[in-house]
Scaffold this motif. Structure first.
Motif, PDB file in Angstrom:
ATOM      1  N   ILE A   1      -4.148  -0.464   6.321  1.00 19.63           N
ATOM      2  CA  ILE A   1      -3.308  -0.176   7.485  1.00 19.63           C
ATOM      3  C   ILE A   1      -3.057  -1.471   8.239  1.00 19.63           C
ATOM      4  N   THR A   2      -1.782  -1.777   8.474  1.00 21.09           N
ATOM      5  CA  THR A   2      -1.401  -2.990   9.209  1.00 21.09           C
ATOM      6  C   THR A   2      -0.598  -2.589  10.441  1.00 21.09           C
ATOM      7  N   SER A   3      -0.151  -3.580  11.182  1.00 21.37           N
ATOM      8  CA  SER A   3       0.665  -3.300  12.371  1.00 21.37           C
ATOM      9  C   SER A   3       2.143  -3.241  12.043  1.00 21.37           C
ATOM     10  N   GLY A   4       2.493  -3.284  10.750  1.00 26.28           N
ATOM     11  CA  GLY A   4       3.895  -3.158  10.383  1.00 26.28           C
ATOM     12  C   GLY A   4       4.299  -4.136   9.301  1.00 26.28           C
ATOM     13  N   THR A   5       5.586  -4.161   9.022  1.00 26.51           N
ATOM     14  CA  THR A   5       6.115  -4.951   7.920  1.00 26.51           C
ATOM     15  C   THR A   5       5.801  -6.430   8.044  1.00 26.51           C
ATOM     16  N   GLN A   6       6.043  -7.005   9.225  1.00 23.26           N
ATOM     17  CA  GLN A   6       5.828  -8.439   9.385  1.00 23.26           C
ATOM     18  C   GLN A   6       4.375  -8.821   9.152  1.00 23.26           C
ATOM     19  N   GLN A   7       3.437  -8.028   9.654  1.00 25.29           N
ATOM     20  CA  GLN A   7       2.029  -8.359   9.447  1.00 25.29           C
ATOM     21  C   GLN A   7       1.654  -8.231   7.976  1.00 25.29           C
ATOM     22  N   SER A   8       2.197  -7.231   7.306  1.00 23.82           N
ATOM     23  CA  SER A   8       1.906  -7.074   5.878  1.00 23.82           C
ATOM     24  C   SER A   8       2.397  -8.286   5.090  1.00 23.82           C
ATOM     25  N   ILE A   9       3.622  -8.723   5.361  1.00 26.56           N
ATOM     26  CA  ILE A   9       4.169  -9.890   4.658  1.00 26.56           C
ATOM     27  C   ILE A   9       3.370 -11.134   5.000  1.00 26.56           C
ATOM     28  N   ASP A  10       3.008 -11.267   6.268  1.00 28.33           N
ATOM     29  CA  ASP A  10       2.239 -12.427   6.704  1.00 28.33           C
ATOM     30  C   ASP A  10       0.895 -12.490   5.982  1.00 28.33           C
TER      31      ASP A  10
ATOM     32  N   HIS B   1     -12.377  -2.249  10.400  1.00 24.73           N
ATOM     33  CA  HIS B   1     -12.995  -3.290   9.579  1.00 24.73           C
ATOM     34  C   HIS B   1     -13.013  -2.970   8.085  1.00 24.73           C
ATOM     35  N   ASP B   2     -12.459  -1.864   7.654  1.00 23.95           N
ATOM     36  CA  ASP B   2     -12.489  -1.514   6.238  1.00 23.95           C
ATOM     37  C   ASP B   2     -11.107  -1.118   5.738  1.00 23.95           C
ATOM     38  N   GLY B   3     -10.095  -1.807   6.247  1.00 21.78           N
ATOM     39  CA  GLY B   3      -8.734  -1.544   5.788  1.00 21.78           C
ATOM     40  C   GLY B   3      -8.001  -0.481   6.565  1.00 21.78           C
ATOM     41  N   GLY B   4      -8.655   0.134   7.556  1.00 18.02           N
ATOM     42  CA  GLY B   4      -7.991   1.147   8.356  1.00 18.02           C
ATOM     43  C   GLY B   4      -8.755   2.454   8.367  1.00 18.02           C
TER      44      GLY B   4
ATOM     45  N   LYS C   1      -9.060  -6.781   2.233  1.00 19.31           N
ATOM     46  CA  LYS C   1      -9.797  -6.145   3.327  1.00 19.31           C
ATOM     47  C   LYS C   1     -10.463  -7.199   4.199  1.00 19.31           C
ATOM     48  N   HIS C   2     -11.111  -8.176   3.557  1.00 20.21           N
ATOM     49  CA  HIS C   2     -11.755  -9.246   4.320  1.00 20.21           C
ATOM     50  C   HIS C   2     -10.717 -10.074   5.073  1.00 20.21           C
TER      51      HIS C   2
END
Length: 529
Positions: free
Chosen positions: A234-243, A204-207, A392-393
């Motif tokens: 922290i994301t689940s990867g490139t696609q989630q970051s772009i999304d 809940h705070d960016g990873g 983060k939110h």
């Protein structure tokens, strides 16, 4: 339930059809199946047998059947569903029973390969599409040859991994044989041996904080990224970051500049979020906007400046400076995808675009999928300071990331020096394979093909003249058990470059020279004809 022995029916049609003598087998199989679909012999929803079984029954190589299926997929006659199979998607009226009644095929024939004529519960039904929004349809449907090909590539990659049959030179494949399984298992077990309820919750705070700090330290030193750990999400990867960037920074119908040729998956994410894509050509200095391009003001600019995907060039300092100034002047955000920055084999590392940004317009993203393994599903997004709290939110509200236990193990992997050691080993292995492949392909210069000399990444690019059919060359390579991708499938708009994307990460070092020599022969044969 009506059943049809597809292999027997295909053999009959292949023998009866009057094909040109020089037509390849995969084109014959494609043509017979296509006719069956358009003539309603195979209705929408029918599931085709596996390529392996069909190849055995037709007494042809599996690559031949794969090539036929790929063509059907590219033209929209079938769709591949991972873990389920390949289904006919070309809609026809259901007159199958009438057609079969007049055929020579009996319903009670049994064979080890049967075509199920019932529509699978997992197939796409016409009425289902009526329930989806336009955005949902865009997310679920393959609307272009490139997207269909990419989905099939991913499906084939997973299936090949399961059967340990990844073909040499398949782009996007990494060699996991050297992954330190025992060490990774020990680091994971360490987290489970010390119960911590926080590791079982969503992030809940960016990873996971230690991982964010480890990534910040690594990027600051290795990529000259200007950041604090609080800017790392922290994301689940490139696609989630772009999304996430598209959702939080753009509105429907905003414009996004994308590289041409460029990364198809990034384009897909932006399209699904309702953005209007504007392709910008690349040259030897990277993204090369023209006066015409500047007339279309973007809200987002997606770029791979340190190693352009797929062609590999590095964006020059002058172009970087111009791009940053332009983004500041028009209020655009730049998404810098540093997707394989770890794999540079010669010279000094290329600094990040983000490190030059003085105005907070660049969002920098990377992934652990190439260095670790794709299934880890962990990446990172570095946002400008003024976007930290909003992102983060947004990350928590929209995507609720998890896998905190894996994040904790990865933090230890980096902090204890294992990450750096693993990268060094991979660089040595992949660097040697790259050198051997370049040597094996040197002879293609005799027929006018141009081999990239970029000293980083996990694939090579061979460029052809515009008149060459690069799709046909990939088919010829497939007939020899070699899987490469056509460069034209990465292009948008009127400009369509021709060439091959050749991966070397997975091909065994001891076989590179042999396989590379065969591929060189295929290319020379294709270009001479």
């Amino acid at each position: 339930m009506k059943q049809l022995v597809l292999s027997e029916w295909l053999l009959t049609q292949l023998n009866q059809s009057n094909f040109p003598a020089r037509m390849p087998n995969h084109r014959r199989i494609y043509e017979v199946i296509r006719r069956a679909i358009t003539s309603q012999v195979l209705p929408a929803g029918a599931r085709l047998p596996s390529t392996r079984r069909l190849a055995e029954d037709l007494t042809v190589s599996r690559n031949t059947v794969l090539a036929a299926f790929e063509q059907l997929l590219d033209e929209g006659y079938v769709a591949s569903q991972t873990g389920s199979g390949t289904y006919v998607t070309y809609n026809q009226h259901d007159n199958f029973s009438k057609d079969i009644a007049g055929s020579n095929t009996s319903d009670n024939i049994t064979d080890k390969v049967l075509l199920d004529l019932n529509v699978s519960n997992t197939s796409i039904k016409p009425e289902d599409s009526l329930q989806l929004s336009k955005r949902g349809l865009a997310a679920c449907a393959s609307t272009s040859r490139q997207n269909q090909s990419a989905k099939q590539n991913d499906s084939d990659r997973v299936n090949s991994r399961i059967h340990n049959e990844v073909q040499p030179f398949t782009p996007g494949e990494d060699d996991y044989a050297g992954f330190p399984y025992a060490l990774w298992r020990r680091l994971l077990n360490r987290q489970w041996r010390t119960p911590n309820p926080a590791l079982l919750d969503s992030s809940h705070d960016g990873g996971y904080l230690p991982l964010r700090k480890a990534i910040a330290d690594y990027l600051r030193v290795s990529r000259a990224v200007n950041l604090t750990f609080d800017q790392v999400l922290i994301t689940s990867g490139t696609q989630q970051s772009i999304d996430l960037c598209a959702r939080l920074l753009t509105d429907h119908n905003d414009c996004a500049w994308v590289e041409n040729p460029g990364y198809w998956a990034a384009r897909r994410v932006l399209e699904v979020n309702g953005l209007q894509l504007h392709p910008v050509d690349v040259d030897k200095e990277g993204l090369a906007p023209t006066t015409i391009d500047y007339r279309t003001t973007p809200r987002l600019i997606y770029t791979t400046p340190s190693h352009q995907y797929p062609k590999g060039m590095v964006m020059s300092y002058g172009r970087r400076r111009l791009l940053l100034d332009y983004a500041q002047n028009v209020g655009a955000w730049i998404i810098e995808d540093d997707y394989d920055s770890e794999f540079r084999f010669e010279g000094r590392p290329i600094s990040s675009l983000q490190g030059m940004d003085q105005n907070g317009r660049v969002l920098y993203l990377g992934t652990f999928s190439k260095v670790m393994y794709p299934g880890i599903r962990l990446g990172y997004l570095v946002v400008p300071p003024n976007l930290i709290e909003s992102f983060k939110h947004g990350l928590y509200e929209l995507q609720r990331p998890g896998q905190v236990v894996i994040q904790a193990a990865l933090a230890d992997f980096i902090e204890e020096g294992h990450f750096a050691s693993h990268i060094r080993r991979l660089r040595q292995i992949y660097g040697e394979r790259r050198r051997l492949l370049q040597a094996a392909l040197a002879s293609i210069a005799n027929v006018g093909a141009r081999l990239s000399t970029v000293d980083s990444g996990l694939h090579l690019v061979v460029e052809f003249d515009q008149a060459c059919d690069d799709v046909r060359v990939t088919e010829m390579a497939s007939e020899h058990g070699l899987r490469v991708y056509p460069l034209s499938h990465y292009c948008m708009g009127e400009k369509c470059e021709k060439g091959l994307i050749i991966g070397y990460a997975y091909a065994a070092t001891e076989h590179i020279t042999q396989y590379g020599g065969k591929l060189a022969e295929v290319i020379q044969e294709a270009l001479r004809n």
